[in-house]
Design an enzyme around this catalytic site. Structure first.
Site, PDB file in Angstrom:
ATOM      1  N   SER A 125       0.668  -1.319   0.021  1.00 19.39           N
ATOM      2  CA  SER A 125      -0.101  -0.127   0.061  1.00 19.39           C
ATOM      3  C   SER A 125       0.802   1.351   0.106  1.00 19.39           C
ATOM      4  CB  SER A 125      -1.021  -0.165   1.287  1.00 19.39           C
ATOM      5  OG  SER A 125      -1.380   1.056   1.494  1.00 19.39           O
ATOM      6  N   TYR A 150      -2.389  -1.252  10.766  1.00 20.87           N
ATOM      7  CA  TYR A 150      -2.567  -1.850   9.734  1.00 20.87           C
ATOM      8  C   TYR A 150      -1.479  -1.394   8.585  1.00 20.87           C
ATOM      9  CZ  TYR A 150      -3.843  -1.983   4.928  1.00 20.87           C
ATOM     10  OH  TYR A 150      -3.862  -2.338   3.560  1.00 20.87           O
ATOM     11  N   LYS A 154       1.994  -3.837   6.624  1.00 19.04           N
ATOM     12  CA  LYS A 154       2.309  -3.718   5.041  1.00 19.04           C
ATOM     13  C   LYS A 154       3.697  -3.293   5.081  1.00 19.04           C
ATOM     14  CE  LYS A 154      -1.791  -4.945   3.435  1.00 19.04           C
ATOM     15  NZ  LYS A 154      -1.712  -6.211   2.843  1.00 19.04           N
ATOM     16  N   ASP A 296      -4.549  11.410   9.024  1.00 19.60           N
ATOM     17  CA  ASP A 296      -4.759  11.817   7.491  1.00 19.60           C
ATOM     18  C   ASP A 296      -3.629  12.798   6.908  1.00 19.60           C
ATOM     19  OD1 ASP A 296      -6.703  10.077   6.414  1.00 19.60           O
ATOM     20  OD2 ASP A 296      -8.281  11.969   6.299  1.00 19.60           O
TER      21      ASP A 296
HETATM   22  P1  NAD Z   1     -11.016  -7.507   1.207  1.00 21.88           P
HETATM   23  O1  NAD Z   1     -11.153  -7.266   2.588  1.00 21.88           O
HETATM   24  O2  NAD Z   1     -12.256  -7.191   0.310  1.00 21.88           O
HETATM   25  O3  NAD Z   1     -10.048  -8.824   0.766  1.00 21.88           O
HETATM   26  C1  NAD Z   1      -9.227  -9.413   1.521  1.00 21.88           C
HETATM   27  C2  NAD Z   1      -9.994 -10.719   1.714  1.00 21.88           C
HETATM   28  O4  NAD Z   1      -8.860 -11.479   2.421  1.00 21.88           O
HETATM   29  C3  NAD Z   1     -11.117 -10.952   2.329  1.00 21.88           C
HETATM   30  O5  NAD Z   1     -11.986 -11.752   1.339  1.00 21.88           O
HETATM   31  C4  NAD Z   1     -10.954 -11.752   3.601  1.00 21.88           C
HETATM   32  O6  NAD Z   1     -11.923 -12.623   3.897  1.00 21.88           O
HETATM   33  C5  NAD Z   1      -9.406 -12.445   3.386  1.00 21.88           C
HETATM   34  N1  NAD Z   1      -8.738 -12.690   4.602  1.00 21.88           N
HETATM   35  C6  NAD Z   1      -8.489 -11.862   5.483  1.00 21.88           C
HETATM   36  N2  NAD Z   1      -7.658 -12.539   6.412  1.00 21.88           N
HETATM   37  C7  NAD Z   1      -7.640 -13.732   6.166  1.00 21.88           C
HETATM   38  C8  NAD Z   1      -6.963 -14.933   6.747  1.00 21.88           C
HETATM   39  N3  NAD Z   1      -6.258 -14.978   7.610  1.00 21.88           N
HETATM   40  N4  NAD Z   1      -6.892 -15.996   5.877  1.00 21.88           N
HETATM   41  C9  NAD Z   1      -7.808 -16.153   4.632  1.00 21.88           C
HETATM   42  N5  NAD Z   1      -8.356 -15.072   4.188  1.00 21.88           N
HETATM   43  C10 NAD Z   1      -8.541 -14.154   5.024  1.00 21.88           C
HETATM   44  O7  NAD Z   1      -9.813  -6.261   0.981  1.00 21.88           O
HETATM   45  P2  NAD Z   1      -9.229  -5.721  -0.508  1.00 21.88           P
HETATM   46  O8  NAD Z   1      -9.532  -4.281  -0.705  1.00 21.88           O
HETATM   47  O9  NAD Z   1      -9.736  -6.649  -1.733  1.00 21.88           O
HETATM   48  O10 NAD Z   1      -7.714  -5.867  -0.317  1.00 21.88           O
HETATM   49  C11 NAD Z   1      -7.057  -6.884  -0.640  1.00 21.88           C
HETATM   50  C12 NAD Z   1      -5.318  -6.670  -0.262  1.00 21.88           C
HETATM   51  O11 NAD Z   1      -5.013  -5.303  -0.692  1.00 21.88           O
HETATM   52  C13 NAD Z   1      -5.233  -6.406   1.271  1.00 21.88           C
HETATM   53  O12 NAD Z   1      -4.070  -6.885   1.700  1.00 21.88           O
HETATM   54  C14 NAD Z   1      -5.215  -5.110   1.577  1.00 21.88           C
HETATM   55  O13 NAD Z   1      -4.517  -4.668   2.945  1.00 21.88           O
HETATM   56  C15 NAD Z   1      -4.438  -4.476   0.137  1.00 21.88           C
HETATM   57  N6  NAD Z   1      -4.810  -3.207   0.060  1.00 21.88           N
HETATM   58  C16 NAD Z   1      -6.044  -2.744  -0.030  1.00 21.88           C
HETATM   59  C17 NAD Z   1      -6.402  -1.412  -0.365  1.00 21.88           C
HETATM   60  C18 NAD Z   1      -7.693  -0.776  -0.537  1.00 21.88           C
HETATM   61  O14 NAD Z   1      -8.038   0.217  -0.488  1.00 21.88           O
HETATM   62  N7  NAD Z   1      -8.694  -1.713  -0.620  1.00 21.88           N
HETATM   63  C19 NAD Z   1      -5.320  -0.691  -0.356  1.00 21.88           C
HETATM   64  C20 NAD Z   1      -4.070  -0.903  -0.546  1.00 21.88           C
HETATM   65  C21 NAD Z   1      -3.495  -2.287  -0.285  1.00 21.88           C
HETATM   66  C1  WQD Z   2      -9.411   9.579   0.844  1.00 21.79           C
HETATM   67  C2  WQD Z   2      -9.870  10.863   1.222  1.00 21.79           C
HETATM   68  C3  WQD Z   2      -9.986  11.523   3.473  1.00 21.79           C
HETATM   69  C4  WQD Z   2     -14.172   9.177   3.800  1.00 21.79           C
HETATM   70  C5  WQD Z   2      -6.910   4.493   2.991  1.00 21.79           C
HETATM   71  C6  WQD Z   2      -5.775   3.758   3.811  1.00 21.79           C
HETATM   72  C7  WQD Z   2      -4.610   3.251   2.633  1.00 21.79           C
HETATM   73  C8  WQD Z   2      -5.263   2.410   1.774  1.00 21.79           C
HETATM   74  C9  WQD Z   2      -6.486   3.202   1.157  1.00 21.79           C
HETATM   75  C10 WQD Z   2      -5.135  -0.045   2.239  1.00 21.79           C
HETATM   76  C11 WQD Z   2      -9.219  11.520   2.552  1.00 21.79           C
HETATM   77  C12 WQD Z   2     -11.381  11.600   2.551  1.00 21.79           C
HETATM   78  C13 WQD Z   2     -12.638   9.841   3.486  1.00 21.79           C
HETATM   79  C14 WQD Z   2     -14.904  10.098   4.529  1.00 21.79           C
HETATM   80  C15 WQD Z   2     -13.593  11.928   3.506  1.00 21.79           C
HETATM   81  N1  WQD Z   2      -5.971   1.324   2.274  1.00 21.79           N
HETATM   82  N2  WQD Z   2     -12.532  11.159   3.120  1.00 21.79           N
HETATM   83  N3  WQD Z   2     -14.817  11.458   4.155  1.00 21.79           N
HETATM   84  O1  WQD Z   2      -7.057   7.506   3.866  1.00 21.79           O
HETATM   85  O2  WQD Z   2      -6.218   7.624   1.401  1.00 21.79           O
HETATM   86  O3  WQD Z   2      -6.327   5.364   2.260  1.00 21.79           O
HETATM   87  O4  WQD Z   2      -7.391   3.442   1.956  1.00 21.79           O
HETATM   88  O5  WQD Z   2      -4.214  -0.019   2.053  1.00 21.79           O
HETATM   89  O6  WQD Z   2      -3.898   2.642   3.693  1.00 21.79           O
HETATM   90  O7  WQD Z   2      -5.318   4.440   4.655  1.00 21.79           O
HETATM   91  O8  WQD Z   2      -8.437   6.595   1.699  1.00 21.79           O
HETATM   92  O9  WQD Z   2     -10.876   6.682   0.983  1.00 21.79           O
HETATM   93  O10 WQD Z   2     -10.189   6.746   3.615  1.00 21.79           O
HETATM   94  O11 WQD Z   2      -9.846   8.570   2.199  1.00 21.79           O
HETATM   95  O12 WQD Z   2     -13.528  13.188   3.544  1.00 21.79           O
HETATM   96  O13 WQD Z   2     -16.016   9.723   4.718  1.00 21.79           O
HETATM   97  O14 WQD Z   2     -11.202  10.850   1.398  1.00 21.79           O
HETATM   98  O15 WQD Z   2     -10.072  12.402   4.413  1.00 21.79           O
HETATM   99  O16 WQD Z   2      -8.659  12.884   2.064  1.00 21.79           O
HETATM  100  P1  WQD Z   2      -7.063   6.964   2.431  1.00 21.79           P
HETATM  101  P2  WQD Z   2      -9.839   7.058   2.083  1.00 21.79           P
END
Ligand code: NAD
Ligand code: WQD
Length: 340
Positions: A125, A150, A154, A296
């Site tokens: 991330s 979290y 990562k 943030d």
């Molecule tokens: P998500 O929660 O929709 O998908 C993650 C999946 O992993 C879920 O289906 C959950 O049931 C499964 N899971 C969690 N713990 C587990 C375990 N111990 N064993 C087996 N399965 C398990 O999330 P997503 O948005 O699809 O994210 C996928 C990956 O990408 C995650 O690692 C997340 O941290 C990373 N990521 C997501 C974002 C985002 O904003 N969505 C941003 C950056 C990184």
């Molecule tokens: C985006 C913008 C908020 C909600 C997060 C995690 C990051 C990654 C992606 C996993 C910001 C603003 C949000 C709301 C708002 N996840 N906001 N009202 O914080 O950039 O990233 O998700 O790895 O690790 O931190 O994403 O979508 O929460 O926020 O004003 O109700 O929207 O302040 O500027 P963020 P976000």
């Protein structure tokens, strides 16, 4: 290639399955369904046109369970999505986040190496950059101080996988640093399905649009950005999914350790997103300005040039596609996977 997809029932995993099959790969999903619904996999199979996606409801911390999966299948690589991802929850439950994400990955990697599968693509991330030292952010930018457990999982797992590859160069490790994934498959059949109150901006906007929440709270309008609201690099989830298919090419080329930003390189503010959503979808999003959300940062967007140069990957979808497809999914599935 035959790919193990951990967390494949989740938001990004389910979209990635479609792009993997489209590119000629096959996949087996391991997911404990802690944050997902198996209906996503049924719909993925329909979209791809296969009977079913092979699925094991297994926790990646369950060594015996994983052993059974690896005994049944031979994998060329693993795309590792499984993990807990809610920033606020991780502050309240740090042990649970470190245990799930870190122990789970350690068990997974150990079972992989025992079965001589040493190719892994890891969901990292942009949060690992902390408050970034440079904008736009290149992969050369030093990692920073994360503001929540979290983010630290990562950052730590990047280090764990880096050290494992260093000690045993027969590993290929690709660390993909996602920026802000939004949108949904254009079919409207799969999308993001958050439990409870959404933490992220786009699912909050779509829940306001569909009438589940009265208004959006915008967290601060006094940041040093063009309109005072936070600026992020939103990326369509289908583009992100294709980034994983491209990352398999790095593995085929024996990359050793490789790190890529997956973003568009464009920064949009919260108000840009709200305005685009209203303009493209013809829906009004009432909002109020609230105080800043702790942790943030003002601005975060990528320089995605490395992925283009080395993998030939570039995001194709723009902000209008993102807001259109997010709304299409929510409008067709007001209760996510829970109702159909
Ligand atoms: P998500 O929660 O929709 O998908 C993650 C999946 O992993 C879920 O289906 C959950 O049931 C499964 N899971 C969690 N713990 C587990 C375990 N111990 N064993 C087996 N399965 C398990 O999330 P997503 O948005 O699809 O994210 C996928 C990956 O990408 C995650 O690692 C997340 O941290 C990373 N990521 C997501 C974002 C985002 O904003 N969505 C941003 C950056 C990184
Ligand atoms: C985006 C913008 C908020 C909600 C997060 C995690 C990051 C990654 C992606 C996993 C910001 C603003 C949000 C709301 C708002 N996840 N906001 N009202 O914080 O950039 O990233 O998700 O790895 O690790 O931190 O994403 O979508 O929460 O926020 O004003 O109700 O929207 O302040 O500027 P963020 P976000």
């Amino acid at each position: 290639m035959h790919i193990l997809v951990t967390g494949g029932a989740g938001y990004i995993g389910s979209h990635t399955l479609i792009e993997l099959y489209k590119a000629g790969h096959t996949a087996v999903v391991v997911d404990n369904l802690s944050n997902s619904n198996p209906e996503s996999l049924r719909r993925v199979a329909q979209i791809i046109g296969v009977d079913r996606i092979p699925f094991h409801q297994t926790d990646i911390r369950d060594r015996e369970g994983l052993e059974a999966v690896f005994t049944k299948h031979h994998f060329d690589a693993c795309i590792h999505f499984a993990g807990l991802k809610a920033v606020g929850e991780s502050v309240a439950k740090p042990w649970e986040y470190y245990e799930n994400n870190i122990s789970g990955t350690l068990v997974l990697v150990d079972v992989m190496r025992k079965h001589d599968c040493k190719n892994i693509i890891f969901s990292s991330s942009a949060t690992v950059y902390g408050d970034p030292a440079e904008i736009p952010i290149t992969e050369q930018c030093p990692k920073g101080q994360c503001t929540n457990p979290y983010g630290w999982t990562k950052s730590m797992l990047e280090q764990v996988l880096t050290d494992i590859q260093k000690a045993d160069p027969s590993w290929n490790v690709v660390l993909l640093r996602y920026f802000n994934p939004v949108g949904a498959h254009p079919s409207g059949r799969i999308g993001e399905n958050p439990n409870g109150t959404p933490n992220n901006l786009m699912p909050y906007i779509t829940q306001v649009a569909v009438g589940k929440r009265p208004q959006l709270g915008i967290f601060g309008n006094d940041y040093p950005t063009p309109d005072g609201t936070g600026v992020r690099d939103y990326i369509h989830v289908v583009d992100l999914a294709n980034g994983h298919v491209s990352a398999l090419k790095a593995i085929e080329c024996v990359c050793g350790l490789a790190i890529y930003n997956l973003g568009t390189g464009h920064g949009y503010s919260v108000l840009d997103m709200v305005n685009a959503f209203q303009r493209v979808n013809g829906v009004t999003i009432p909002y109020t300005i609230q105080s800043r959300r702790p942790g943030d940062i003002a601005t975060c967007y990528s320089n995605p040039a490395k992925a283009e140069q080395e993998l030939g990957w570039k995001a194709k979808f723009g902000i209008d596609d993102m807001v259109r497809d997010s709304w299409n999914w929510q409008r067709l599935n007001p209760d996510g996977y829970n109702e159909n």
